[in-house]
Design a protein around this motif. Structure first.
Motif, PDB file in Angstrom:
ATOM      1  N   LEU A 547     -26.106  39.139 -22.106  1.00  0.00           N
ATOM      2  CA  LEU A 547     -25.257  37.957 -22.266  1.00  0.00           C
ATOM      3  C   LEU A 547     -24.084  38.267 -23.196  1.00  0.00           C
ATOM      4  O   LEU A 547     -24.288  38.757 -24.312  1.00  0.00           O
ATOM      5  CB  LEU A 547     -26.080  36.806 -22.853  1.00  0.00           C
ATOM      6  N   GLY A 548     -22.860  37.938 -22.744  1.00  0.00           N
ATOM      7  CA  GLY A 548     -21.687  38.172 -23.580  1.00  0.00           C
ATOM      8  C   GLY A 548     -21.644  37.267 -24.789  1.00  0.00           C
ATOM      9  O   GLY A 548     -21.457  37.719 -25.915  1.00  0.00           O
ATOM     10  N   GLY A 549     -21.808  35.968 -24.593  1.00  0.00           N
ATOM     11  CA  GLY A 549     -21.780  35.034 -25.714  1.00  0.00           C
ATOM     12  C   GLY A 549     -21.735  33.609 -25.241  1.00  0.00           C
ATOM     13  O   GLY A 549     -22.007  33.310 -24.081  1.00  0.00           O
ATOM     14  N   GLY A 550     -21.389  32.689 -26.156  1.00  0.00           N
ATOM     15  CA  GLY A 550     -21.276  31.287 -25.784  1.00  0.00           C
ATOM     16  C   GLY A 550     -21.735  30.341 -26.865  1.00  0.00           C
ATOM     17  O   GLY A 550     -22.055  30.737 -27.990  1.00  0.00           O
ATOM     18  N   HIS A 551     -21.753  29.061 -26.486  1.00  0.00           N
ATOM     19  CA  HIS A 551     -22.124  27.983 -27.402  1.00  0.00           C
ATOM     20  C   HIS A 551     -23.526  27.452 -27.130  1.00  0.00           C
ATOM     21  O   HIS A 551     -24.202  26.966 -28.036  1.00  0.00           O
ATOM     22  CB  HIS A 551     -21.141  26.818 -27.257  1.00  0.00           C
ATOM     23  N   GLY A 552     -23.935  27.453 -25.860  1.00  0.00           N
ATOM     24  CA  GLY A 552     -25.151  26.760 -25.471  1.00  0.00           C
ATOM     25  C   GLY A 552     -26.413  27.557 -25.721  1.00  0.00           C
ATOM     26  O   GLY A 552     -26.382  28.770 -25.991  1.00  0.00           O
ATOM     27  N   GLY A 553     -27.533  26.870 -25.604  1.00  0.00           N
ATOM     28  CA  GLY A 553     -28.825  27.508 -25.789  1.00  0.00           C
ATOM     29  C   GLY A 553     -29.186  28.387 -24.605  1.00  0.00           C
ATOM     30  O   GLY A 553     -28.797  28.139 -23.471  1.00  0.00           O
ATOM     31  N   VAL A 554     -29.948  29.449 -24.873  1.00  0.00           N
ATOM     32  CA  VAL A 554     -30.394  30.346 -23.811  1.00  0.00           C
ATOM     33  C   VAL A 554     -31.717  30.964 -24.226  1.00  0.00           C
ATOM     34  O   VAL A 554     -31.963  31.205 -25.411  1.00  0.00           O
ATOM     35  CB  VAL A 554     -29.339  31.445 -23.531  1.00  0.00           C
ATOM     36  N   ALA A 555     -32.579  31.179 -23.251  1.00  0.00           N
ATOM     37  CA  ALA A 555     -33.844  31.877 -23.467  1.00  0.00           C
ATOM     38  C   ALA A 555     -33.814  33.149 -22.622  1.00  0.00           C
ATOM     39  O   ALA A 555     -33.603  33.086 -21.413  1.00  0.00           O
ATOM     40  CB  ALA A 555     -35.022  30.995 -23.067  1.00  0.00           C
ATOM     41  N   ARG A 574     -19.851  42.557 -32.411  1.00  0.00           N
ATOM     42  CA  ARG A 574     -19.842  41.720 -31.223  1.00  0.00           C
ATOM     43  C   ARG A 574     -20.108  42.542 -29.957  1.00  0.00           C
ATOM     44  O   ARG A 574     -19.835  42.088 -28.854  1.00  0.00           O
ATOM     45  CB  ARG A 574     -18.514  40.970 -31.106  1.00  0.00           C
ATOM     46  N   GLY A 575     -20.601  43.742 -30.126  1.00  0.00           N
ATOM     47  CA  GLY A 575     -21.048  44.552 -29.006  1.00  0.00           C
ATOM     48  C   GLY A 575     -22.500  44.918 -29.221  1.00  0.00           C
ATOM     49  O   GLY A 575     -22.818  45.761 -30.076  1.00  0.00           O
ATOM     50  N   ASN A 576     -23.409  44.264 -28.466  1.00  0.00           N
ATOM     51  CA  ASN A 576     -24.845  44.420 -28.710  1.00  0.00           C
ATOM     52  C   ASN A 576     -25.609  44.545 -27.399  1.00  0.00           C
ATOM     53  O   ASN A 576     -25.155  44.088 -26.343  1.00  0.00           O
ATOM     54  CB  ASN A 576     -25.380  43.223 -29.505  1.00  0.00           C
ATOM     55  N   GLY A 577     -26.793  45.134 -27.508  1.00  0.00           N
ATOM     56  CA  GLY A 577     -27.543  45.480 -26.311  1.00  0.00           C
ATOM     57  C   GLY A 577     -28.085  44.323 -25.515  1.00  0.00           C
ATOM     58  O   GLY A 577     -28.264  44.439 -24.295  1.00  0.00           O
ATOM     59  N   ILE A 578     -28.344  43.187 -26.145  1.00  0.00           N
ATOM     60  CA  ILE A 578     -28.849  42.031 -25.400  1.00  0.00           C
ATOM     61  C   ILE A 578     -27.838  40.884 -25.454  1.00  0.00           C
ATOM     62  O   ILE A 578     -27.392  40.406 -24.414  1.00  0.00           O
ATOM     63  CB  ILE A 578     -30.220  41.562 -25.930  1.00  0.00           C
ATOM     64  N   VAL A 579     -27.436  40.453 -26.654  1.00  0.00           N
ATOM     65  CA  VAL A 579     -26.495  39.332 -26.798  1.00  0.00           C
ATOM     66  C   VAL A 579     -25.306  39.774 -27.641  1.00  0.00           C
ATOM     67  O   VAL A 579     -25.482  40.215 -28.783  1.00  0.00           O
ATOM     68  CB  VAL A 579     -27.178  38.116 -27.462  1.00  0.00           C
ATOM     69  N   GLY A 580     -24.092  39.626 -27.092  1.00  0.00           N
ATOM     70  CA  GLY A 580     -22.900  40.014 -27.828  1.00  0.00           C
ATOM     71  C   GLY A 580     -22.639  39.108 -29.014  1.00  0.00           C
ATOM     72  O   GLY A 580     -22.573  39.550 -30.158  1.00  0.00           O
ATOM     73  N   ASP A 581     -22.484  37.821 -28.745  1.00  0.00           N
ATOM     74  CA  ASP A 581     -22.203  36.861 -29.811  1.00  0.00           C
ATOM     75  C   ASP A 581     -22.570  35.478 -29.284  1.00  0.00           C
ATOM     76  O   ASP A 581     -22.192  35.114 -28.175  1.00  0.00           O
ATOM     77  CB  ASP A 581     -20.721  36.895 -30.185  1.00  0.00           C
ATOM     78  N   ILE A 582     -23.281  34.713 -30.054  1.00  0.00           N
ATOM     79  CA  ILE A 582     -23.647  33.359 -29.631  1.00  0.00           C
ATOM     80  C   ILE A 582     -23.699  32.465 -30.861  1.00  0.00           C
ATOM     81  O   ILE A 582     -24.151  32.885 -31.931  1.00  0.00           O
ATOM     82  CB  ILE A 582     -24.993  33.346 -28.867  1.00  0.00           C
ATOM     83  N   TRP A 583     -23.168  31.263 -30.712  1.00  0.00           N
ATOM     84  CA  TRP A 583     -23.108  30.350 -31.858  1.00  0.00           C
ATOM     85  C   TRP A 583     -24.177  29.280 -31.792  1.00  0.00           C
ATOM     86  O   TRP A 583     -24.270  28.445 -32.664  1.00  0.00           O
ATOM     87  CB  TRP A 583     -21.726  29.695 -31.910  1.00  0.00           C
TER      88      TRP A 583
END
Length: 667
Positions: A547-555, A574-583
């Protein structure tokens, strides 16, 4: 004596039809819910009442909500203009529509309920009744009454749909449609789906309000309208137009495959039709769109001036363009007494009235108050099985996708409750050539918000390609990935991304570019059983292997990334193996692993974190004992993974088994 009895019966019936009360008090009109109420606060279904306040003694055997069958006949009236058939019940309306009308005259004597619409989700009731799709020729006078609960199912819609699906000649006057859900393959309208042929058709004193959803589902050459979906053929002149619209309005919610040109309030779309329009308005969508000489009224083609064809047409959507004559009014100026100043040409003395908390209503409708009703927006795009290999989009019968065009159609779908599955591997580009990226490959999607339920069934997608220059400095807009954007209603299962190169301006994810939604709401998109392998390269300002990133919830569960990442924001993790960036404060992760990268950004620890492995140290993450996780060695390197779900692959990294609802990770 027999003659006198017949004469007496005839006279009493004629008195009812003509609207003169012999006795009894006038029935007080029922009111619509106030604007602060949700649409489920529907007034109780009224007792039968005749035209102009004449009371008709209710027959206890008469239905108040349609039972699903047409009556054998209409008992009152003679079908002429002076002596119309009087429609008391839903089954009598069903008789009139299903029989084709026969050119006869009909008049409603009370509101008609085709379904019980007392709840917000009335259309999900297992007993919901589908309405008739039929050709109708005749005259219907609603006499200030409304029809509620017109329903056509989105999973098996007819070609044309509306209260009258296909209108070949006659008139529809003094009639409103409310609380209805109308889907058609080609042309959908709140009152009429398609009006065609050279016989004249009149719409006068009609409305469709914001509790009506009208959608077409097939392709971009079709359309949906609030009043009429499609005006077709028949020529016409100013003195004898094919279709006449007078004193009509729409506040309907509209949707379809193409949202720019073919969604309009009065006429969804038109072709080679000589129509006129006078004293009409539309809220939320343009009244009509005459974007070409054949899409506009063909009466213009004989040199008639446009302001003779279109008189006093108003919308809050947009101003006139090309062959159109309409006036744009700010929505606030359409409401209350202000409307009198802006709706020039409207007869507010006899036909229209202003509404406190609402747009103008027609005076003849005494049983509604006309206040604006807060409703959810209509879905922007809907596509059906003709755009897929097979299936109907339900959980039991998902749409089947076997090629890249069908995959793109799925991403364009904006309906949350549709189901999709892969029927085989997908090749976006031919990756057999080692230098395929230099052979002018097709660029992958960079827009489209997916809200549905997708199962890759263990198949792979190959050859995604995006080659943009990432922005410098502040995070730019833009997102891409196998699914460029998803909502928190989305479910993505069991798909593997291989042989792909994705370089985006901002948010880049192997499976999902960005997840929309509130950062605090406990709503979660689900990404499970997905992998992005070593043949995939991702670049952007914010990059995540899954997942690149975003605002919403994710499982995120049972996912892995073993590809390569370039992140351009300069040491901000902001470059990561599972989630780049999420707020979001509500994202979850378990049963995942990645090689060569941290799992998530900095201190943005998931709210819930199960077993997660990486070759890099990070809070909450288990560092692998060995970077060599090929074949059976993976069990030694990551012993705490659930090996009843994960499986080793000889000479390759482990992959998850197919994840179904039955074995979803229990966060």
């Amino acid at each position: 004596m027999k003659f006198l009895k017949k004469l007496t019966v005839f006279c009493l019936t004629a008195i009812i039809a003509s609207g003169f009360a012999a006795c009894g008090e006038e029935k007080k009109p029922e009111t619509e819910p106030s604007s602060s109420q949700v649409s489920s606060s529907e007034p109780s279904i009224p007792q039968l009442s005749g035209p102009s306040g004449v009371e008709i003694t209710p027959n206890v055997e008469k239905e108040t909500i349609w039972g699903g069958k047409a009556a054998e006949k209409i008992t009152l009236g003679g079908g002429t203009e002076e002596y119309p058939y009087l429609i008391e019940t839903p089954s009598e309306l069903a008789y009139a529509v299903s029989s084709g009308g026969g050119g006869a005259y009909y008049k409603l004597v009370n509101d008609i309920y085709l379904n019980d619409v007392s709840s917000d989700n009335w259309y999900e009731n297992k007993d919901v009744k589908k309405w008739y799709a039929n050709v109708f020729s005749g005259h219907i006078d609603g006499d200030g009454h409304c029809v509620y609960g017109v329903y056509f199912d989105q999973n098996s819609p007819p070609k044309y749909a509306g209260l009258i699906s296909e209108f070949s000649g006659g008139s529809i006057k003094n009639l409103g449609v409310r609380k209805s859900r109308i889907f058609a393959q080609a042309y959908s309208g709140g009152i009429v789906g398609i009006a065609n042929g050279d016989k004249q058709k009149v719409f006068e004193n009609c409305f469709v309000d914001e509790t009506v959803l009208s959608m077409y589902t097939q392709n971009s050459t079709n359309g949906a309208g609030g009043i009429l979906g499609y005006a077709s053929g028949g020529g016409g002149t100013l003195k004898n137009p094919t279709i006449i619209f007078k004193n009509c309005y729409s506040k309907a919610k509209l949707g379809g495959y193409d949202t720019e040109y073919r969604l309009n309030g009065i006429i969804g779309t038109s072709w080679d039709c000589g129509y006129t329009m006078e004293n009409c308005y539309s809220v939320g969508f343009s009244a009509y769109r005459g974007h070409s000489s054949r899409a506009a009224s063909t009466i213009l083609q004989d040199g008639t001036k446009a302001d003779k064809v279109y008189k006093n047409i108003y919308t809050d959507r947009r101003g006139a363009e090309n062959l159109e004559v309409m006036t744009k009014i700010e929505t606030s100026k359409m409401n209350g007494t202000a409307a009198k100043s802006y709706f020039k040409g409207f007869n507010f003395e006899n036909v229209w009235e202003t509404v406190s908390g609402g747009t103008p209503k027609l005076r003849i409708f005494k049983n509604i108050d006309g206040k604006n009703i807060k409703t959810e927006d209509a879905p922007a795009v809907q596509v059906v099985n003709k755009l897929f290999e097979s299936g109907s989009g339900t959980k039991a019968d998902p749409y089947v996708i076997i090629n890249v065009d069908q995959f793109k159609n799925m991403i364009a779908t904006n309906i949350a409750d549709n189901y999709f599955k892969l029927g085989g591997d997908i090749y976006v580009n031919n990756v057999n050539n080692r230098n395929w990226k230099n052979d002018k490959p097709s660029t992958w999607l960079k827009s489209g918000s997916f809200k549905g339920n997708f199962d890759g069934c263990g198949y792979s997608v190959y050859g995604l390609y995006v080659n943009e220059i990432p922005a410098e400095g502040a995070i730019a807009s833009g997102n891409t990935g196998l699914f460029p954007r998803v909502s928190t209603t989305a479910v993505i299962r069991n798909v593997h991304l291989k042989e792909s190169y994705i370089c985006g301006k901002a948010y880049v994810g192997g499976i999902v570019g960005m997840v929309d939604g509130s950062s605090t709401a406990e709503k979660y998109a689900l990404v499970t059983g997905c992998t992005v392998d070593e043949t995939v390269h991702l670049s952007g300002q914010t990059v995540g292997g899954i997942l690149g990133g975003g605002h919403g919830g994710v499982a995120i569960a049972y996912c892995s990334f073993t590809g390569t990442i370039d992140e351009f924001t300069g040491g901000s993790m902001r470059g990561n193996g599972i989630v780049g960036d999420i707020w979001s404060k509500n994202y979850k992760m378990a049963e995942c692993f990645t090689l060569g990268y941290t799992v998530y950004r900095g201190d943005f620890l998931p709210k819930v974190m199960g077993i997660v492995y990486s070759t890099e140290e990070q809070k909450g993450v288990i560092k692998m004992r060995s970077a060599d996780i090929l074949g059976a060695a993976a069990k030694t390197a990551m012993p705490e993974l659930n090996w009843s779900v994960w499986k080793t692959v000889s000479g390759n990294n482990p992959v998850p088994s197919l994840i179904t609802e039955n074995n979803d990770y229990k966060f």
